[in-house]
Design an enzyme around this catalytic site. Structure first.
Site, PDB file in Angstrom:
ATOM      1  N   ARG A 170     -18.471  -1.061  23.445  1.00 34.23           N
ATOM      2  CA  ARG A 170     -16.966  -0.352  22.884  1.00 34.23           C
ATOM      3  C   ARG A 170     -16.528   0.551  23.776  1.00 34.23           C
ATOM      4  O   ARG A 170     -15.241   0.698  23.804  1.00 34.23           O
ATOM      5  CB  ARG A 170     -17.323   0.085  21.437  1.00 34.23           C
ATOM      6  CG  ARG A 170     -17.460  -0.929  20.724  1.00 34.23           C
ATOM      7  CD  ARG A 170     -17.891  -0.528  19.085  1.00 34.23           C
ATOM      8  NE  ARG A 170     -17.596  -1.562  17.974  1.00 34.23           N
ATOM      9  CZ  ARG A 170     -18.001  -1.708  16.881  1.00 34.23           C
ATOM     10  NH1 ARG A 170     -18.443  -0.420  16.684  1.00 34.23           N
ATOM     11  NH2 ARG A 170     -17.688  -2.594  16.078  1.00 34.23           N
ATOM     12  N   LYS A 208     -20.896 -16.466   2.460  1.00 33.47           N
ATOM     13  CA  LYS A 208     -19.942 -16.509   1.401  1.00 33.47           C
ATOM     14  C   LYS A 208     -18.796 -17.168   1.619  1.00 33.47           C
ATOM     15  O   LYS A 208     -17.950 -16.897   2.507  1.00 33.47           O
ATOM     16  CB  LYS A 208     -19.921 -15.235   0.627  1.00 33.47           C
ATOM     17  CG  LYS A 208     -21.266 -14.838  -0.024  1.00 33.47           C
ATOM     18  CD  LYS A 208     -21.072 -13.681  -0.682  1.00 33.47           C
ATOM     19  CE  LYS A 208     -22.383 -12.979  -1.407  1.00 33.47           C
ATOM     20  NZ  LYS A 208     -22.094 -11.802  -2.028  1.00 33.47           N
ATOM     21  N   GLY A 238     -18.110 -10.001  12.887  1.00 37.09           N
ATOM     22  CA  GLY A 238     -19.248  -9.097  13.516  1.00 37.09           C
ATOM     23  C   GLY A 238     -20.436  -9.854  13.696  1.00 37.09           C
ATOM     24  O   GLY A 238     -21.202  -9.771  14.836  1.00 37.09           O
ATOM     25  N   GLY A 292     -13.811  -6.932  10.570  1.00 36.50           N
ATOM     26  CA  GLY A 292     -12.939  -6.956   9.334  1.00 36.50           C
ATOM     27  C   GLY A 292     -11.680  -6.996   9.920  1.00 36.50           C
ATOM     28  O   GLY A 292     -10.647  -7.850   9.185  1.00 36.50           O
TER      29      GLY A 292
HETATM   30  P1  ADP Z   1     -19.274 -12.866  10.256  1.00 38.53           P
HETATM   31  O1  ADP Z   1     -19.854 -11.384  10.306  1.00 38.53           O
HETATM   32  O2  ADP Z   1     -19.382 -13.295  11.627  1.00 38.53           O
HETATM   33  O3  ADP Z   1     -17.936 -12.803   9.755  1.00 38.53           O
HETATM   34  P2  ADP Z   1     -20.549 -13.484   7.705  1.00 38.53           P
HETATM   35  O4  ADP Z   1     -20.880 -11.886   7.584  1.00 38.53           O
HETATM   36  O5  ADP Z   1     -19.682 -14.186   6.985  1.00 38.53           O
HETATM   37  O6  ADP Z   1     -20.281 -13.565   9.322  1.00 38.53           O
HETATM   38  O7  ADP Z   1     -22.292 -14.236   7.406  1.00 38.53           O
HETATM   39  C1  ADP Z   1     -23.147 -13.879   8.407  1.00 38.53           C
HETATM   40  C2  ADP Z   1     -24.450 -14.118   7.670  1.00 38.53           C
HETATM   41  O8  ADP Z   1     -24.597 -15.237   7.222  1.00 38.53           O
HETATM   42  C3  ADP Z   1     -25.545 -13.966   8.559  1.00 38.53           C
HETATM   43  O9  ADP Z   1     -26.460 -12.805   8.285  1.00 38.53           O
HETATM   44  C4  ADP Z   1     -26.533 -15.363   8.267  1.00 38.53           C
HETATM   45  O10 ADP Z   1     -27.729 -15.093   8.311  1.00 38.53           O
HETATM   46  C5  ADP Z   1     -25.989 -15.569   6.775  1.00 38.53           C
HETATM   47  N1  ADP Z   1     -26.142 -16.988   6.676  1.00 38.53           N
HETATM   48  C6  ADP Z   1     -25.711 -18.022   7.189  1.00 38.53           C
HETATM   49  N2  ADP Z   1     -26.110 -19.435   6.834  1.00 38.53           N
HETATM   50  C7  ADP Z   1     -26.704 -18.913   5.873  1.00 38.53           C
HETATM   51  C8  ADP Z   1     -27.636 -19.864   5.071  1.00 38.53           C
HETATM   52  N3  ADP Z   1     -27.486 -21.134   4.937  1.00 38.53           N
HETATM   53  N4  ADP Z   1     -28.203 -19.541   3.967  1.00 38.53           N
HETATM   54  C9  ADP Z   1     -28.067 -17.856   3.961  1.00 38.53           C
HETATM   55  N5  ADP Z   1     -27.513 -17.136   4.552  1.00 38.53           N
HETATM   56  C10 ADP Z   1     -26.890 -17.536   5.632  1.00 38.53           C
HETATM   57 MG    MG Z   2     -20.786 -10.280   8.559  1.00 41.85          MG
END
Ligand code: ADP
Ligand code: MG
Length: 407
Positions: free
Chosen positions: A40, A206, A359, A382
């Site tokens: 960063r 989610k 992230g 975010g």
């Molecule tokens: P980002 O930060 O890139 O937006 P998210 O925070 O939405 O991504 O999601 C990331 C998390 O989702 C990771 O910690 C990963 O382990 C979890 N994840 C991905 N696929 C699954 C799954 N099938 N079951 C449980 N957790 C999952």
């Molecule tokens: Mg995340």
């Protein structure tokens, strides 16, 4: 609506002027108070070099961690200032104050081109409340304002929004830094004028956190590919059993509605990697999406899905990726995320514009060592999500508009 950037500033606007730059130096520190990842800090060097070469007196402000309006010594900006001083040729000073008499005195000591790092903005009550008194105190330190902290732009805080407004009301300029400009250019172009086919890949844990992104992207994309635990809720909407997989029961009706609205655009995994436990060394199995065995959880997309998704991604001209395809933190469930990441690098090599936001997605592609083989990895988790949802980011909103005559 376009914003002015540091490239619009001319030497006569800047030479000898005090320029407050909001950076995102929310960097990880070890127990010896050393910066363990300076990405960063490095990311702000183009903006700093530009301002310094124009003869600006540079004042850097950032938050670090969540000190909640207290002076938490472990969250000082001093280590970041020290690291910065190793990366630039100019003199870098640090002052253990963010606003007030001592901060103003330290600013007075700056020569043209020199740099002063202020103490953590979140040490002060009023920062997160976007307090107008604090914004005014910050504005007293500077003649001009630059925002290079995209990762904080979705927050209306004193250092990201309030101070910019005060400086503009005073007739001063508030402009975007290089990093901010790059973020807005890549994310903005993908949303507003994508070269087609335009493919979005959404994954992660989610649906609930990403509904607004799905809704905003669905009308714009040619394909919306789903992976991660999010896919399970769609499977349930299709009437499949999902074993012990993570499902958001209350979002099943929404998933059904999105599938109806999306039609062929919405693509779900055809096979999955399942296991009993989400842990390293777990014994895994590949199953078809409609036959997850009882007691097992879907923790990654399967090899057929990786192949199909890879084909879609490689034939796209614009690709937006947010959210890992599986539990990439554990080697057994990393293949889906790695496969998609590699397809992105191939698409990039073939001339597509590829953008990674989020992230965990950024962490995943960095861990795979592929960050420099895609067009852009967003520095704001975010903030990039809110931007993709179509929301106005307060830290961007607060900057000076580009009007017809200015350049
Ligand atoms: P980002 O930060 O890139 O937006 P998210 O925070 O939405 O991504 O999601 C990331 C998390 O989702 C990771 O910690 C990963 O382990 C979890 N994840 C991905 N696929 C699954 C799954 N099938 N079951 C449980 N957790 C999952
Ligand atoms: Mg995340």
């Amino acid at each position: 609506m376009e914003k002015l950037t540091v490239d619009d500033l001319r030497a006569e606007d800047v030479r000898g002027k005090r320029v407050l730059v909001r950076v995102d130096y929310n960097v990880p520190l070890n127990e010896r108070q050393e910066v363990t990842d300076d990405t960063r800090i490095r990311a702000t060097l183009p903006t700093i070099e530009r301002l310094s070469s124009l003869g600006a007196r540079i004042i850097l402000a950032s938050h670090l961690g969540r000190p909640k309006a207290k002076r938490v010594p472990e969250m000082s900006l001093r280590p970041a200032a020290r690291r910065l001083s190793e990366l630039v040729s100019q003199k870098v000073d640090f002052i253990g104050e963010t606003v007030g008499e001592q901060a103003r005195a330290a600013v007075e000591q700056l020569a043209d081109g020199e740099i002063l790092v202020l103490e953590n903005t979140r040490y002060i009550a009023g920062e997160e409340a976007n307090d107008s008194e604090l914004s005014t105190q910050m504005a007293e330190l500077a003649d001009l304002y630059v925002n290079d902290a995209f990762g904080s732009a979705h927050r209306a805080h004193a250092s990201t929004a309030g101070v910019a407004e005060v400086i503009r009301e005073r007739g001063g300029l508030a402009v975007a830094g290089h990093l901010m400009e790059q973020e807005l250019a890549y994310l903005g172009r993908a949303l507003e004028s994508p070269v087609r086919p335009f493919v979005a890949i959404l994954g992660g844990a989610k649906i609930s956190g990403k509904i607004d992104v799905i809704e905003a992207l669905l009308p714009k994309v040619d394909r919306l590919i789903i992976g991660g635990a999010m896919a399970n809720t769609f499977f349930r909407a299709k009437g499949y059993e999902t074993g012990s997989s993570l499902v958001e029961e209350d979002r099943i009706p929404l998933a059904k509605e999105l599938m109806e609205r999306g039609g062929d655009k919405l693509v779900l995994p055809s096979d999955l990697v399942v296991a009993q436990k989400m842990e390293a060394g777990a014994s895994t199995e590949v199953v078809s999406s409609d036959s997850i065995p009882e007691g097992l959880s879907a923790l990654d997309v399967g090899p057929d899905t990786v192949r199909d998704y890879g084909e879609i991604i490689r034939s796209a001209k614009t690709v937006l990726w947010n959210g890992p395809m599986g539990v990439f933190e554990i080697a057994e469930f990393r293949s889906g995320t790695e496969g998609v990441a590699r397809a992105l690098t191939e698409a990039t090599a073939g001339g597509a514009t590829t953008v990674v936001g989020g992230g965990d997605s950024a962490a995943a592609i960095a861990e795979l060592g592929l960050s420099d083989q895609v067009s852009h990895v967003s520095t704001g988790g975010g903030a990039s999500l809110e931007f993709l949802e179509g929301k106005v980011l307060p830290g961007v909103e607060a900057l000076s508009e580009r009007t017809g005559g200015t350049k």
